[in-house]
Design an enzyme around this catalytic site. Sequence first.
Site, PDB file in Angstrom:
ATOM      1  N   PHE B 213       0.703  -1.229   0.051  1.00 53.16           N
ATOM      2  CA  PHE B 213       0.041   0.106  -0.022  1.00 53.16           C
ATOM      3  C   PHE B 213       0.979   0.705  -0.435  1.00 53.16           C
ATOM      4  O   PHE B 213       1.899   1.361   0.529  1.00 53.16           O
ATOM      5  CB  PHE B 213      -0.978  -0.055   0.900  1.00 53.16           C
ATOM      6  CG  PHE B 213      -1.830   1.241   1.470  1.00 53.16           C
ATOM      7  CD1 PHE B 213      -3.143   1.160   0.834  1.00 53.16           C
ATOM      8  CD2 PHE B 213      -1.627   2.259   1.994  1.00 53.16           C
ATOM      9  CE1 PHE B 213      -4.115   2.145   0.915  1.00 53.16           C
ATOM     10  CE2 PHE B 213      -2.176   3.250   1.830  1.00 53.16           C
ATOM     11  CZ  PHE B 213      -3.293   3.249   1.093  1.00 53.16           C
ATOM     12  N   GLY B 215       0.420   5.556  -1.298  1.00 57.98           N
ATOM     13  CA  GLY B 215      -1.341   6.325  -1.471  1.00 57.98           C
ATOM     14  C   GLY B 215      -2.262   5.822  -1.352  1.00 57.98           C
ATOM     15  O   GLY B 215      -2.912   6.743  -0.666  1.00 57.98           O
ATOM     16  N   PHE B 285      -0.603  13.032  -2.657  1.00 58.10           N
ATOM     17  CA  PHE B 285      -0.809  11.342  -1.557  1.00 58.10           C
ATOM     18  C   PHE B 285      -0.255  10.408  -2.162  1.00 58.10           C
ATOM     19  O   PHE B 285      -0.114   9.553  -1.377  1.00 58.10           O
ATOM     20  CB  PHE B 285      -2.099  11.632  -2.105  1.00 58.10           C
ATOM     21  CG  PHE B 285      -3.639  12.709  -1.897  1.00 58.10           C
ATOM     22  CD1 PHE B 285      -3.232  13.262   0.271  1.00 58.10           C
ATOM     23  CD2 PHE B 285      -3.861  12.823  -2.162  1.00 58.10           C
ATOM     24  CE1 PHE B 285      -4.230  14.130   0.940  1.00 58.10           C
ATOM     25  CE2 PHE B 285      -4.838  14.157  -1.796  1.00 58.10           C
ATOM     26  CZ  PHE B 285      -4.467  14.419  -0.020  1.00 58.10           C
ATOM     27  N   ALA B 296       3.474   5.799 -13.628  1.00 58.93           N
ATOM     28  CA  ALA B 296       2.607   6.894 -13.252  1.00 58.93           C
ATOM     29  C   ALA B 296       3.439   7.528 -14.542  1.00 58.93           C
ATOM     30  O   ALA B 296       4.086   7.223 -15.097  1.00 58.93           O
ATOM     31  CB  ALA B 296       2.773   7.499 -11.872  1.00 58.93           C
ATOM     32  N   GLU B 346       2.421  -3.528 -10.647  1.00 55.42           N
ATOM     33  CA  GLU B 346       1.370  -3.302  -9.581  1.00 55.42           C
ATOM     34  C   GLU B 346       1.105  -3.846  -8.644  1.00 55.42           C
ATOM     35  O   GLU B 346      -0.205  -4.746  -7.815  1.00 55.42           O
ATOM     36  CB  GLU B 346      -0.097  -3.729 -10.609  1.00 55.42           C
ATOM     37  CG  GLU B 346      -0.029  -2.186 -11.318  1.00 55.42           C
ATOM     38  CD  GLU B 346      -1.464  -2.769 -12.512  1.00 55.42           C
ATOM     39  OE1 GLU B 346      -1.903  -4.027 -12.172  1.00 55.42           O
ATOM     40  OE2 GLU B 346      -1.617  -1.758 -13.263  1.00 55.42           O
ATOM     41  N   ILE B 348       2.596  -7.326  -7.660  1.00 55.23           N
ATOM     42  CA  ILE B 348       2.175  -8.943  -7.930  1.00 55.23           C
ATOM     43  C   ILE B 348       3.398  -9.304  -7.607  1.00 55.23           C
ATOM     44  O   ILE B 348       3.302 -10.319  -7.398  1.00 55.23           O
ATOM     45  CB  ILE B 348       1.412  -9.259  -9.322  1.00 55.23           C
ATOM     46  CG1 ILE B 348       2.200  -8.703 -10.005  1.00 55.23           C
ATOM     47  CG2 ILE B 348       0.086  -8.928  -8.907  1.00 55.23           C
ATOM     48  CD1 ILE B 348       1.766  -9.635 -11.707  1.00 55.23           C
ATOM     49  N   LEU B 349       4.550  -8.568  -7.803  1.00 55.37           N
ATOM     50  CA  LEU B 349       5.796  -9.427  -7.203  1.00 55.37           C
ATOM     51  C   LEU B 349       6.858  -9.097  -6.584  1.00 55.37           C
ATOM     52  O   LEU B 349       7.280 -10.175  -6.312  1.00 55.37           O
ATOM     53  CB  LEU B 349       6.980  -8.660  -9.135  1.00 55.37           C
ATOM     54  CG  LEU B 349       6.039  -9.247 -10.364  1.00 55.37           C
ATOM     55  CD1 LEU B 349       6.835  -8.699 -11.272  1.00 55.37           C
ATOM     56  CD2 LEU B 349       6.027 -10.743 -10.159  1.00 55.37           C
ATOM     57  N   TYR B 556      -8.318  11.983 -21.645  1.00 51.60           N
ATOM     58  CA  TYR B 556      -8.820  11.160 -20.377  1.00 51.60           C
ATOM     59  C   TYR B 556     -10.136  12.123 -20.399  1.00 51.60           C
ATOM     60  O   TYR B 556     -10.571  12.858 -21.182  1.00 51.60           O
ATOM     61  CB  TYR B 556      -7.754  12.687 -19.424  1.00 51.60           C
ATOM     62  CG  TYR B 556      -8.341  12.131 -17.996  1.00 51.60           C
ATOM     63  CD1 TYR B 556      -7.050  11.223 -17.458  1.00 51.60           C
ATOM     64  CD2 TYR B 556      -8.896  12.639 -17.052  1.00 51.60           C
ATOM     65  CE1 TYR B 556      -7.137  11.234 -15.723  1.00 51.60           C
ATOM     66  CE2 TYR B 556      -8.433  12.164 -15.966  1.00 51.60           C
ATOM     67  CZ  TYR B 556      -8.526  11.677 -14.910  1.00 51.60           C
ATOM     68  OH  TYR B 556      -8.314  11.694 -13.719  1.00 51.60           O
TER      69      TYR B 556
HETATM   70  C1  LIG Z   1      -7.821  11.887  -8.423  1.00 53.81           C
HETATM   71  C2  LIG Z   1      -6.209  11.181  -8.373  1.00 53.81           C
HETATM   72  C3  LIG Z   1      -5.409  11.980  -9.796  1.00 53.81           C
HETATM   73  C4  LIG Z   1      -4.133  10.754 -10.581  1.00 53.81           C
HETATM   74  N1  LIG Z   1      -3.372  11.293 -10.821  1.00 53.81           N
HETATM   75  C5  LIG Z   1      -2.633  10.622 -11.606  1.00 53.81           C
HETATM   76  C6  LIG Z   1      -1.827  11.021 -12.243  1.00 53.81           C
HETATM   77  O1  LIG Z   1      -2.292  12.294 -13.042  1.00 53.81           O
HETATM   78  N2  LIG Z   1      -0.980  10.270 -13.614  1.00 53.81           N
HETATM   79  C7  LIG Z   1      -1.140   8.983 -12.700  1.00 53.81           C
HETATM   80  O2  LIG Z   1       0.018   8.296 -13.213  1.00 53.81           O
HETATM   81  N3  LIG Z   1      -1.553   8.885 -12.176  1.00 53.81           N
HETATM   82  C8  LIG Z   1      -2.861   8.738 -11.551  1.00 53.81           C
HETATM   83  N4  LIG Z   1      -3.958   8.435 -10.532  1.00 53.81           N
HETATM   84  C9  LIG Z   1      -3.589   7.383 -10.350  1.00 53.81           C
HETATM   85  C10 LIG Z   1      -2.914   6.603  -8.921  1.00 53.81           C
HETATM   86  O3  LIG Z   1      -2.686   8.215  -8.392  1.00 53.81           O
HETATM   87  C11 LIG Z   1      -1.520   6.414  -9.671  1.00 53.81           C
HETATM   88  O4  LIG Z   1      -1.392   5.552  -9.647  1.00 53.81           O
HETATM   89  C12 LIG Z   1      -0.392   6.194  -8.433  1.00 53.81           C
HETATM   90  O5  LIG Z   1       0.654   5.757  -9.000  1.00 53.81           O
HETATM   91  C13 LIG Z   1      -0.883   5.209  -6.912  1.00 53.81           C
HETATM   92  O6  LIG Z   1       0.371   5.553  -6.710  1.00 53.81           O
HETATM   93  P1  LIG Z   1      -0.183   5.260  -4.941  1.00 53.81           P
HETATM   94  O7  LIG Z   1       0.871   5.439  -4.184  1.00 53.81           O
HETATM   95  O8  LIG Z   1      -1.093   6.099  -4.130  1.00 53.81           O
HETATM   96  O9  LIG Z   1      -0.696   3.569  -5.178  1.00 53.81           O
HETATM   97  P2  LIG Z   1      -1.457   3.157  -4.318  1.00 53.81           P
HETATM   98  O10 LIG Z   1      -3.236   3.229  -4.699  1.00 53.81           O
HETATM   99  O11 LIG Z   1      -1.033   2.594  -3.119  1.00 53.81           O
HETATM  100  O12 LIG Z   1      -1.229   1.264  -4.655  1.00 53.81           O
HETATM  101  C14 LIG Z   1      -1.262   1.684  -6.288  1.00 53.81           C
HETATM  102  C15 LIG Z   1      -0.800  -0.080  -6.360  1.00 53.81           C
HETATM  103  O13 LIG Z   1       0.689  -0.581  -6.265  1.00 53.81           O
HETATM  104  C16 LIG Z   1       0.796  -1.072  -5.450  1.00 53.81           C
HETATM  105  N5  LIG Z   1       2.029  -0.313  -5.418  1.00 53.81           N
HETATM  106  C17 LIG Z   1       1.870   0.625  -4.249  1.00 53.81           C
HETATM  107  N6  LIG Z   1       3.445   0.735  -3.651  1.00 53.81           N
HETATM  108  C18 LIG Z   1       4.415  -0.662  -3.910  1.00 53.81           C
HETATM  109  C19 LIG Z   1       5.887  -0.578  -3.957  1.00 53.81           C
HETATM  110  N7  LIG Z   1       6.080   0.653  -3.053  1.00 53.81           N
HETATM  111  N8  LIG Z   1       5.932  -1.734  -3.983  1.00 53.81           N
HETATM  112  C20 LIG Z   1       4.864  -2.835  -5.437  1.00 53.81           C
HETATM  113  N9  LIG Z   1       3.498  -2.383  -5.335  1.00 53.81           N
HETATM  114  C21 LIG Z   1       3.335  -1.170  -5.316  1.00 53.81           C
HETATM  115  C22 LIG Z   1      -0.138  -1.553  -4.963  1.00 53.81           C
HETATM  116  O14 LIG Z   1      -0.351  -2.976  -4.414  1.00 53.81           O
HETATM  117  C23 LIG Z   1      -1.627  -1.726  -5.663  1.00 53.81           C
HETATM  118  O15 LIG Z   1      -1.274  -2.585  -6.664  1.00 53.81           O
HETATM  119  C24 LIG Z   1      -4.854   9.711 -10.235  1.00 53.81           C
HETATM  120  C25 LIG Z   1      -5.027   8.969  -9.569  1.00 53.81           C
HETATM  121  C26 LIG Z   1      -6.421  10.025  -8.597  1.00 53.81           C
HETATM  122  C27 LIG Z   1      -7.466   8.803  -7.354  1.00 53.81           C
END
Ligand SMILES: Cc1cc2nc3c(=O)[nH]c(=O)nc-3n(C[C@H](O)[C@H](O)[C@H](O)COP(=O)(O)OP(=O)(O)OC[C@H]3O[C@@H](n4cnc5c(N)ncnc54)[C@H](O)[C@@H]3O)c2cc1C
Lengths: 730, 636
Positions: B213, B215, B285, B296, B346, B348-349, B556
């Site tokens: 997990f 953000g 976040f 991302a 994502e 899974i690894l 988008y």
């Molecule tokens: C309002 C909003 C705006 C957004 N804008 C963008 C954007 O501009 N560009 C973009 O690319 N995405 C965007 N997103 C999607 C999201 O923010 C991205 O996918 C972001 O990279 C997820 O990061 P997180 O830290 O929140 O991961 P989480 O939501 O916590 O996890 C996402 C996935 O990654 C895995 N994961 C998390 N951390 C790790 C780790 N350290 N090692 C291994 N696996 C891990 C989790 O198990 C999960 O499967 C947006 C989402 C929202 C809600």
Amino acid sequence: MAPPTARGPRPPARPPQRAGQPGRGGVGPWAPQRGGRAAERGAARRGGARRAMAAAATTAAGRARRGTPMFSQKELTSKKRDEFEDILEERRLSSDLRYAMKCYTPVIYKGLSPCKPNAIKSVVLQSEQVQYVIKQLAKEMGESPDIIQEEAVEILDEMGHSMQLGTVRFFAFTLSKIFKQLFQRVCVNEEGMQRLQHAIQEHPVVLLPSHRSYVDFLMLSYLLYTYDLALPVIAAGIDFLGMKIVGELLRRAGAFFMRRSFGGNRLYWAVFAEYVKTMLRNGYAPIEFFLEGTRSRTAKTLTPKFGLLSIVMEPFFKREVFDTYLVPISISYERILEESLYAYELLGVPKPKESTSGLLKARRILSDNFGTIHIYVGQPVSLRTLASGRINLCPYNLVPRHLPQKPTEDIQEFVSDVAYKMELLQIENMVLSPWVLVAAVLLQNLPAMDFELLIEKTVWLKGLTQTFGGFIEWPDNLCAKKAVMSGLTLHSNIARLINGHVVLNDKGVEDGAVGEIVFKRALVILMCSTYRNQLLNVFVRPSLVALALQMTRSFRKEEVYSSFSFLRDVFSDEFIFFPGISLKDFEEGCFLLTKCDAIQTTQQEIYPTDKGSVVVSFLSAMFRPFVEGYQLIFRYLSKETKEAFTEKQFIPGVRNYVFQLLEKGTTQCYEALSSDMQKNALAALVQLGAVKKKKMSNGFSYSVNQEAIHKILDVFDARTPVQKPVAARL
Amino acid sequence: MAAAAEEAAGSGGGSPASARRRLRIISGHLRGSPRAAGQEALSPSPCKAQGGSAGPAAGSIPKKRQEILKWNGWGYNDSKFIFNKKGQAEFTGKRYRLGGMVLPTFKEWIERTFGASLEHKTTSRASLNVNDVPPSIVNEEFLQDLRATKISYSQDAEDRVFRAHGHCLHEIFVLREGMFKRIPDIVVWPVCHEDVVKIVELACKHNLCIIPFGGGTSVSSALECPEEEKRTIVSLDTSQMNRILWIDEKNLTACVEAGIIGQDLEKQLSESGFCTGHEPDSMEFSSLGGWVATRASGMKKNIYGNIEDLVIHIKMVTPRGIVEKNCQVPRMSTGPDIHHFIMGSEGILGVVTEVTIKIRPLPEYQKYGSVVFPNFERGVACLREVAKQRCAPASIRLVDNAQFQFGHALKPQVASIFTSFLDGLKKFYITKFKGFDPNVLCVATLLFEGDREKVLQHEKQVYDIATKFGGLAAGEDNGQRGYMLTFVIAYLRDLGLDYYVIGESFETSVPWDRVLDLCRNVKERIVRECKEKGVQFAPFSTCRVTQTYDAGACVYFYFAFNYRGISDPIHVYEEIERAAREEILANGGSLSHHHGVGKLRKRWMKESISDVGLGMLRSVKEYVDPNNIFGNKNLL
Ligand SMILES: Cc1cc2nc3c(=O)[nH]c(=O)nc-3n(C[C@H](O)[C@H](O)[C@H](O)COP(=O)(O)OP(=O)(O)OC[C@H]3O[C@@H](n4cnc5c(N)ncnc54)[C@H](O)[C@@H]3O)c2cc1C
């Protein structure tokens, strides 16, 4: 002179809303962008609100692939069709000139950015698609692209329409005059026009009328003009250009011209396809063409051509448009203008080359009466709905969209399915006049038939036709005698009432050489069969079951089915069958026969009921000319000694053969003289593998597989049962 | 027990100070005047971080996330859209520029666009009902082993629910109206790479399921627990691994722990005069590890690159061991790049623990801009040309007319940067903008970054191109406002949910020549599907082009509708979203440009990458994690 606006057009009223169909909306939260205007016009229409639109509901959505085909068994009797309105009525009451000069501001496609016909040409010329092919050809031929570009310009000039409102008005005027001369009524289902009105605004529209006469040509333009809808551009054969003035007039009325064959010419194909697609994508105008490719000389629907259809479908496959509406339109003639011309043509008397003077000579016919035309505008069919879940678009995603790309098998199959579906929809809404029934009865009772009996049989056949889903226009209050009489009057060149008997009108047959007698008789019979033919596609499924029952001599369902599907294969070019659903067709045939109490079925067996034998024998007699005709033609081929022959050799050969038999009186099958039947029979043999068709430099050559033909003949003669693996699912 | 766990890790807390710091980052987008570099004291001292304390740095988000974040919606507790007593829309809080402002035309826009009415309100459950929460099932032996490691953990219901979801519509809906069937049984907070190694070892030993997990901003159902998972599910919260380990100014790289969130990373780097320039819209976040795990994409990728361009080295802990490279080089030819197995994996690894990422000196100068185009077609043509000439600014986005109107509806009552665009435009319209139809025109927003002179030069080049496509410069303010809205838009869904309006966004990438067709068709498909599914009021269906590339663009979509009269809105919503995705694929668009696949889009993976392609990924998974410890069931 300023076009007067006082007398408005007759726009269709707004139809009731219905989910999932084009043309929903108008009020409330889903108000479409331009709904307001259409609605206003509708309300302004004379008479105000229209009767509720009948639910012509066969938007049979294409489900999965083969097996669950998109052509589902028709709802045969519950089918309700729209009512007709005679548009000539108003023409007879008010000035044609005013009508021709009326204020015409058609309803158009919502996404249209208007442009002139010439602008389209330059868009086409500059398009990546055409430029790509030009460059490609230049490279291959070591030619400068400019030269090929020049060629493309020429092609475009030859092809392109140059629609002008002036010419349209000219036609509005002259056609009004001509139609009033020739026809009693020109009837159209107004609900269909309403649906069309909405469809045109929503998505690009392709109009697919049946083709029985030259009159078809400008009929839809005339209609759309009358109803204040965008005028169509019409694909026409290049032969029209032979007629200088007429060709040019048609061009200005919106016709564009297509060479008859351009398979090998890549530049032509590219330019033509892009021309059509450009107009479609822009929603420039509804695109009209004849699926049958040419006028059917027999009034039987011809098997569809796929070329243009696949062109107009491509923008959707490539998602250049969201959807495309295909609109089946059935134009039925009570009496066909060209009826005798066709008969001559079928008998091998060459068709006069389209020429202006020829058409002028046709003026003679202006003094004649050709009864009523019915135009039934079917429910627009959404291509997207048809395609949903069926087509893998990946191939289109992996190649730039402007590159010419051979359609995948998937796509080809789909195009073919759609073509057949549209033709079946046309057939469904073809209007059958009482005379059609008379002709069918009469042909089974030659040379003469008691008038009263004819009436009785006609009424009986009317019931049967309706049971089978045929669309008969027989006014409720019209008594049978009058109906038959009026048919005879209109078609006095074919049959007449003499001393209480109805006889074929083959005057002059008595005296003359045998050959002449046969020829004249053939002429009349072919003309007469043109009307009976209009029933055949409605009757073909139950009739083939009836024939199969007779052929099989057994009541076992699977054997009957084998014979049925053998016949279906043999007649696959003669009648319209949705591809690949033999079993469904069989079931439909059985269902209809059961419905009219002609047969009973059990788990394993099918047998005629006692009173059903009348139906069964009538039905098989109806198709007997085809069975016999094909047998004759096959027999002729089984005697063919040449290694290889061309169609040009085959047709006169088989004609002579049949002619001799008729002279000798060995056969009564005059219809076997029809070149249409001869060609279909040959095509059937090619498909059955009994004749090999080879492409030569100057056309096709054929060679016969004697063994195979004999086998087929044996099956016909019921000497051997059909040898064919039978669907175990029965 | 929960208390014990809390004790083990010091809490950062949502102090006003941290809020202020965060604001500084965001304010880059909000401030009117450009920021000059060098104003902040630079103290490049990589050794300090490296040798620094073992504990986590104080991040902007506390361990107890619920203390400052909504438990059932987006973002900070104190920031939300409301209708005030006068019935006017207002944005609360002080964190955002829009905070405390009244939005006079917004109510009318909502009513007009959605047919929504303030009288028809739904209410979320006020708070989490702990009794509904599935019990935590953790075997004692594991707990003993865990305690021995001194790693902080919690079995508290709130903590677990908070980590059971991302921000898909259906997830938020469940929070408001129901409860997840399956949630993590325990949350653990490693503070460094070694902690993660220990946790993964324990998970292998006790056969547990780990879900990383970051953000929690996932929008692909990636964080949802598979309902059928029988093993104990451990939510491995990386948020306490949030230090910058070192900064290497010579090579312009920084080694950072994967749990750091975007705003903290940029803030801390900026203290040394650097940035990564990676700014996904969720950067307040989302975490570095999350970015890597989802591939991302940031708003300013045109200058800084997407995550795959930014990453120099990754360290990941897997059940099979630790995977990393032997050097930190700009490029190497050693077979398929193993980073590309990790990026987009994502979760899974394994767990990404440390990432070496490129950094850049803070830009000297930033300038916003905007251009109005007569229609969307011209706008896209302009973006295409800009991409062709490879002169895209840090960010260039094109919104369609509906979104332009929407942006306009968010105009506050009084504020200098919010001078009425449309009013001005209307005047303009008569004099200069002849031929611009306010119901057809569309707007591109621009952000330039770099040294002042170059920015100005660059700006001119872009505006010159725009002119060729009928574009007219529409001022800096409009551009800035556009980017500011990006951050608050996410808050809108919560407001909509209160009034029977549900919505979501989704994205794709598509070749240039198909952009227009795809946009039109997808929007139309949405409208049709809504109609067919019995949605009573035409939906809000709009798009923007958010990224440009040599060969295509990222598009988008926003999509929302009023669900009154529909008994199962989420189901209907999902069907429509699915149809929209089908439409995207049929139009030659990708399954995802940056949101990832998660569980939401899994069904299309085979179609997207072929059978064999899927098999390749599977075999990696099988080798790295044969017992499916990382069993979140994403992707494959
Ligand atoms: C309002 C909003 C705006 C957004 N804008 C963008 C954007 O501009 N560009 C973009 O690319 N995405 C965007 N997103 C999607 C999201 O923010 C991205 O996918 C972001 O990279 C997820 O990061 P997180 O830290 O929140 O991961 P989480 O939501 O916590 O996890 C996402 C996935 O990654 C895995 N994961 C998390 N951390 C790790 C780790 N350290 N090692 C291994 N696996 C891990 C989790 O198990 C999960 O499967 C947006 C989402 C929202 C809600």
